[in-house]
Write a protein that holds these residues in place. Sequence first.
Motif, PDB file in Angstrom:
ATOM      1  N   VAL A  17      21.625 102.023  41.263  1.00  0.00           N
ATOM      2  CA  VAL A  17      20.307 101.483  41.557  1.00  0.00           C
ATOM      3  C   VAL A  17      20.310  99.962  41.699  1.00  0.00           C
ATOM      4  N   PHE A  18      21.240  99.282  41.036  1.00  0.00           N
ATOM      5  CA  PHE A  18      21.215  97.819  41.108  1.00  0.00           C
ATOM      6  C   PHE A  18      22.448  97.219  41.778  1.00  0.00           C
ATOM      7  N   PHE A  19      23.634  97.566  41.291  1.00  0.00           N
ATOM      8  CA  PHE A  19      24.823  96.864  41.762  1.00  0.00           C
ATOM      9  C   PHE A  19      25.136  97.196  43.227  1.00  0.00           C
ATOM     10  N   LEU A  20      25.242  98.500  43.523  1.00  0.00           N
ATOM     11  CA  LEU A  20      25.617  98.861  44.889  1.00  0.00           C
ATOM     12  C   LEU A  20      24.563  98.478  45.926  1.00  0.00           C
ATOM     13  N   PRO A  21      23.257  98.718  45.652  1.00  0.00           N
ATOM     14  CA  PRO A  21      22.281  98.254  46.646  1.00  0.00           C
ATOM     15  C   PRO A  21      22.345  96.751  46.867  1.00  0.00           C
ATOM     16  N   ALA A  22      22.572  95.981  45.798  1.00  0.00           N
ATOM     17  CA  ALA A  22      22.684  94.531  45.977  1.00  0.00           C
ATOM     18  C   ALA A  22      23.830  94.218  46.930  1.00  0.00           C
ATOM     19  N   ALA A  23      24.986  94.850  46.681  1.00  0.00           N
ATOM     20  CA  ALA A  23      26.137  94.631  47.556  1.00  0.00           C
ATOM     21  C   ALA A  23      25.811  95.065  48.979  1.00  0.00           C
ATOM     22  N   LEU A  24      25.113  96.204  49.077  1.00  0.00           N
ATOM     23  CA  LEU A  24      24.782  96.742  50.402  1.00  0.00           C
ATOM     24  C   LEU A  24      23.895  95.772  51.186  1.00  0.00           C
ATOM     25  N   PHE A  25      22.884  95.203  50.514  1.00  0.00           N
ATOM     26  CA  PHE A  25      21.967  94.304  51.209  1.00  0.00           C
ATOM     27  C   PHE A  25      22.695  93.053  51.691  1.00  0.00           C
ATOM     28  N   VAL A  26      23.565  92.517  50.829  1.00  0.00           N
ATOM     29  CA  VAL A  26      24.312  91.324  51.235  1.00  0.00           C
ATOM     30  C   VAL A  26      25.171  91.641  52.458  1.00  0.00           C
ATOM     31  N   LEU A  27      25.903  92.763  52.381  1.00  0.00           N
ATOM     32  CA  LEU A  27      26.791  93.117  53.484  1.00  0.00           C
ATOM     33  C   LEU A  27      26.008  93.379  54.767  1.00  0.00           C
ATOM     34  N   MET A  28      24.876  94.079  54.630  1.00  0.00           N
ATOM     35  CA  MET A  28      24.081  94.363  55.831  1.00  0.00           C
ATOM     36  C   MET A  28      23.552  93.066  56.426  1.00  0.00           C
ATOM     37  N   GLY A  29      23.132  92.142  55.555  1.00  0.00           N
ATOM     38  CA  GLY A  29      22.659  90.846  56.042  1.00  0.00           C
ATOM     39  C   GLY A  29      23.735  90.151  56.862  1.00  0.00           C
ATOM     40  N   ILE A  30      24.954  90.112  56.309  1.00  0.00           N
ATOM     41  CA  ILE A  30      26.058  89.468  57.025  1.00  0.00           C
ATOM     42  C   ILE A  30      26.320  90.179  58.354  1.00  0.00           C
ATOM     43  N   HIS A  31      26.314  91.517  58.287  1.00  0.00           N
ATOM     44  CA  HIS A  31      26.556  92.339  59.478  1.00  0.00           C
ATOM     45  C   HIS A  31      25.559  91.961  60.581  1.00  0.00           C
ATOM     46  N   PHE A  32      24.272  91.893  60.234  1.00  0.00           N
ATOM     47  CA  PHE A  32      23.244  91.645  61.241  1.00  0.00           C
ATOM     48  C   PHE A  32      23.295  90.203  61.748  1.00  0.00           C
ATOM     49  N   ILE A  33      23.523  89.266  60.851  1.00  0.00           N
ATOM     50  CA  ILE A  33      23.598  87.867  61.296  1.00  0.00           C
ATOM     51  C   ILE A  33      24.748  87.702  62.282  1.00  0.00           C
ATOM     52  N   MET A  34      25.867  88.365  61.972  1.00  0.00           N
ATOM     53  CA  MET A  34      27.014  88.238  62.881  1.00  0.00           C
ATOM     54  C   MET A  34      26.719  88.870  64.234  1.00  0.00           C
ATOM     55  N   ILE A  35      25.986  90.004  64.208  1.00  0.00           N
ATOM     56  CA  ILE A  35      25.638  90.613  65.499  1.00  0.00           C
ATOM     57  C   ILE A  35      24.778  89.650  66.319  1.00  0.00           C
ATOM     58  N   ARG A  36      23.803  89.013  65.666  1.00  0.00           N
ATOM     59  CA  ARG A  36      22.935  88.081  66.387  1.00  0.00           C
ATOM     60  C   ARG A  36      23.728  86.890  66.906  1.00  0.00           C
ATOM     61  N   LYS A  37      24.693  86.424  66.102  1.00  0.00           N
ATOM     62  CA  LYS A  37      25.487  85.262  66.512  1.00  0.00           C
ATOM     63  C   LYS A  37      26.384  85.601  67.694  1.00  0.00           C
ATOM     64  N   GLN A  38      27.030  86.753  67.616  1.00  0.00           N
ATOM     65  CA  GLN A  38      28.056  87.068  68.599  1.00  0.00           C
ATOM     66  C   GLN A  38      27.516  87.835  69.788  1.00  0.00           C
ATOM     67  N   GLY A  39      26.368  88.470  69.601  1.00  0.00           N
ATOM     68  CA  GLY A  39      25.852  89.327  70.659  1.00  0.00           C
ATOM     69  C   GLY A  39      26.609  90.641  70.670  1.00  0.00           C
ATOM     70  N   ILE A  40      26.044  91.603  71.361  1.00  0.00           N
ATOM     71  CA  ILE A  40      26.678  92.920  71.397  1.00  0.00           C
ATOM     72  C   ILE A  40      27.869  92.871  72.349  1.00  0.00           C
ATOM     73  N   SER A  41      28.868  93.722  72.091  1.00  0.00           N
ATOM     74  CA  SER A  41      30.067  93.689  72.922  1.00  0.00           C
ATOM     75  C   SER A  41      29.736  94.151  74.344  1.00  0.00           C
ATOM     76  N   GLY A  42      30.469  93.622  75.297  1.00  0.00           N
ATOM     77  CA  GLY A  42      30.181  93.913  76.699  1.00  0.00           C
ATOM     78  C   GLY A  42      30.531  95.338  77.083  1.00  0.00           C
ATOM     79  N   PRO A  43      30.171  95.719  78.323  1.00  0.00           N
ATOM     80  CA  PRO A  43      30.498  97.078  78.779  1.00  0.00           C
ATOM     81  C   PRO A  43      32.000  97.239  78.941  1.00  0.00           C
ATOM     82  N   LEU A  44      32.472  98.470  78.863  1.00  0.00           N
ATOM     83  CA  LEU A  44      33.908  98.716  79.000  1.00  0.00           C
ATOM     84  C   LEU A  44      34.357  98.460  80.429  1.00  0.00           C
TER      85      LEU A  44
END
Lengths: 257, 169, 224
Positions: free
Chosen positions: C197-224
């Motif tokens: 209830v506390f430790f893993l969700p905290a870790a999850l939120f931090v990781l998701m935050g980093i994940h989303f910020i990086m997506i916004r910074k880098q943009g989505i990958s181009g078409p194949l």
Amino acid sequence: MKKGKGMKFVGDSRIPADKQKFIPKDYSEYPGRTEAFWPNFLLKEWLVGAVFLVGFLCLTVAHPAPLEKLADPTDTAYLPLPDWYFLFLYQLLKYKFASGAFFVLGAIIIPGLAFGALFLAPFLDRGEERRPHKRPVTTSLMLLGFIAVFWLTYEAAAHVDWEAKAENNKPELPSSVEIDTSHPGYAAYENSCLQCHGGELEGGPAAPTLIGVEYGVDEIKDIAVNGIGQMPADQFQGTEEELQQLAEFIVSVNEQE
Amino acid sequence: MSEKKQQVSRRQFLNYTLTGVGGFMAASMLAPMVRFAIDPVLTASTAGEMQAVVDVSEITTDPQRFDWTVEQVDAWYTSDVTHSAWVYKNENDEIVPLSPTCTHLGCSVSWAGNEDYPDQFYCPCHDGRYQKDGTNVADTPPPAPLALYEYEVRDGTLYLGQPVPRGGV
Amino acid sequence: MLQRMYDWIDERVDITPLWRDIADHEVPEHVNPAHHFSAFVYCFGGLTFFVTVIQVLSGMFLTMYYVPDIENAWRSVYYLQTEVAHGQIVRGMHHWGASVVIVMLFLHTLRVFFQGAYKKPRELNWMVGVLIFFVMLALGLTGYLLPWDNKAYFATVVTLQIAEGVPLIGEMAKTLLNGDPSIVGAQTLARFFAIHVFFLPAALFVLMGIHFIMIRKQGISGPL
């Protein structure tokens, strides 16, 4: 952005006072048919989300979340199984090459290598090429891993009688019946019946519960001696007086309800 | 100009749809959860049955404290809790079962609990006082008289139900 | 009225750029299922996030009734499921959501993997994503102990034995998770509850935050 002296701020904050109107980026600079995230694209995402949510809610209404019996560490008949997404590990540890002396191989090294490789995939597969068929090694390793996990999960799940398991583990409120261990019949119960019918008459894998039975004293005496259904005869060992006390004890417990 | 106008209305339309779909998702997600959370408010209170307290013959004209125990089911936790009442017979030979809970802040009052007021109920927390019939003494903290239990007498035994608050004066 | 409230706040804290960046970013054609139906594979990440939101909400509501105590845990779950209105549904959402989130995460991982979207410059985001996967699995593992039913108890005993089998640190790791060197009981449940209830969700939120910020910074990958 302008810098240095001459900039006006809101109060003593660092927020610029003379704000330029925010101009959205011009779409035409991007190649292809791009569209703004808000509101065009988000709407499509949310439509997908809404359909998904309806399906998900239907699932939860149609299939109530299972709850099994209150944990009973003495329940030797219980077959412990993890959630489905850990079944592949559970199955892996069944094999000879991954258990016993090789336990560390099965529990640590194999999963460690697999997940480690997944984690470090960008550094193991360093080529420029992105198309799956242009990087056959990576693709085939992943397919192999996927098939292995799928197959292990299937092997683990296919040999379990899920319906029987759920049937045997239906939740039931623990009975509020108190067992009077000072009752003269309890000693006889302990000697002859407790093994199968449990310390609190709750029953067990081999015998049903004795709480809620509707037999009278004489019938219980008869069953204890002659058996009934699956129960073999001559389970009771003791004197006639003890038999009487035993039957009275079981009836007295049932009268509490 | 007209083209631009159309652009705006299209954007607005999308925004409304977006809000609608978002609202639908939020509502269908939260509706069961909110109903789940507010369930205690909507559950009809299960007023306990009348409990046998004491033999009527033991009741005198002086308030005496009687305790009785009920099995209280608090969701998944069942326990025995003790309730008490101050009971006496008034001049008309009617039984008066008073709740011992002070109407000020919920402390327990006792008959003649203070030597200076031998004919009153006294609450030790903030010096609240009540007359024998439970009426709060003016200029003491309690805002209302002591609650009266619902009661009935069956086969010479006093049964008490829930305390019924009496309005403030 | 609303506009003036917004302006009042915006003058002070300058919030426009924050949401404008998210609202106005361009979504390219190749990820848009309206243009190419096959682009639905790009939805899995968003759906994972959506189910995570459902998990967080339903979990918050479940703790209104649940108690992490071996005497009462099972009883409180039984009570909320049988006595409380919609308890069955709310617990169902959390239970099935746990499975669905793993499925979605799995599909999202496969999409990114087979498209080679983890290659330069997105190596870091891939690793953060794999960490999110681990956190989710750990959430599932700690979560199913909480009702304290037979499955919870026995599956956890097995898990702890696997932890014990780790060379060198096994014993310590087991005791640390278990709260006691040998008994799987009160302390285990309390610990798993805290972790879930506390430790893993905290870790999850931090990781998701980093994940989303990086997506916004880098943009989505181009078409194949």
